[in-house]
Scaffold this active site. Structure first.
Site, PDB file in Angstrom:
ATOM      1  N   ASP A 128     -13.177  36.813 -20.606  1.00  0.00           N
ATOM      2  CA  ASP A 128     -14.104  36.990 -21.722  1.00  0.00           C
ATOM      3  C   ASP A 128     -15.063  35.784 -21.744  1.00  0.00           C
ATOM      4  O   ASP A 128     -16.043  35.762 -21.003  1.00  0.00           O
ATOM      5  CB  ASP A 128     -13.235  37.120 -22.985  1.00  0.00           C
ATOM      6  CG  ASP A 128     -13.998  37.392 -24.250  1.00  0.00           C
ATOM      7  OD1 ASP A 128     -15.017  38.079 -24.202  1.00  0.00           O
ATOM      8  OD2 ASP A 128     -13.567  36.920 -25.323  1.00  0.00           O
ATOM      9  N   GLY A 186      -0.842  39.043 -21.691  1.00  0.00           N
ATOM     10  CA  GLY A 186      -1.735  40.164 -21.383  1.00  0.00           C
ATOM     11  C   GLY A 186      -1.694  40.685 -19.958  1.00  0.00           C
ATOM     12  O   GLY A 186      -1.854  41.885 -19.729  1.00  0.00           O
TER      13      GLY A 186
END
Ligand code: IMP
Length: 192
Positions: free
Chosen positions: A105, A46
């Site tokens: 997250d 990512g």
């Protein structure tokens, strides 16, 4: 020719992302007056695009490595367990490791990698992330540098994916399965 893609809502356009990345580069330069002592570690897949862009704003010749961490499998809900692979040859003993992340997250990935590098002898581990979702945090991790705080959305683009898809989008958009299904005539489904 412009790319044909589902009309996902844009959260952060490309100019905004590039401007913020340059700003983070300046922030890092002032936080670490001798950046050549840093070991930059990009958390793939990512963070690859963000890290590449960030490096354009740091002095040439810095040591950059990649490490793979995965917890999502094919869906949009974290599996809770973080698998780490690669990064075996990184010599971080006594040095500052700068972890480059796309989005924080639950905090589990950063927590796991910080322990990994401190366990390998790093003097310090600092984090730069493009995005953070504070409302989703399950582990209280320190984030030294961040670009944007976002609400609890699943986002894609600028390197971030859902099941390997949409990393190539130049901006960051809100993933919406219904929008995607309508665009592809219901032919494409996300694995649970
Ligand atoms: P954490 O361990 O729960 O903090 O999750 C961090 C990793 O989950 C990030 O490196 C991303 O790969 C992935 N992730 C979390 N939220 C999103 C999202 O909204 N879109 C895409 N990937 C995400």
């Amino acid at each position: 020719m412009s790319q044909s893609k589902p009309p996902f809502e844009v959260l952060l356009d490309r100019d905004t992302l590039l401007r913020k990345t340059a700003e983070l580069g300046r922030e890092i330069l002032s936080a670490y007056p001798d950046p050549s002592s840093l070991v930059v570690v990009s958390i793939i897949e990512g963070a690859r695009i963000f890290c590449r862009e960030l490096m354009r704003h740091l002095p040439a010749g810095l040591e950059v490595h990649e490490i793979r961490a995965s917890s999502y499998g094919a869906g949009t809900v974290s599996a809770g367990r973080v698998e780490v692979s690669g990064g075996d040859g990184i010599d971080c003993a006594g040095r500052t490791v700068l972890l480059v992340e796309d989005i924080v997250d639950t905090g589990r990935t950063i927590d796991r990698l910080r322990a990994h590098f401190l366990g390998a002898g790093a003097a310090r581990v600092a984090v730069v992330t493009l995005l953070t979702k504070p409302s989703r945090r399950e582990v209280d991790v320190a984030i030294e540098h961040h670009g944007f705080e976002i609400d609890d959305h699943f986002v894609i683009g600028f390197g971030m994916d859902v099941a390997g898809r949409y990393r190539e989008l130049p901006e960051i958009v809100l993933y919406d399965e219904a929008v995607e299904a309508e665009f592809f005539g219901g032919a494409m489904r996300v694995a649970e």
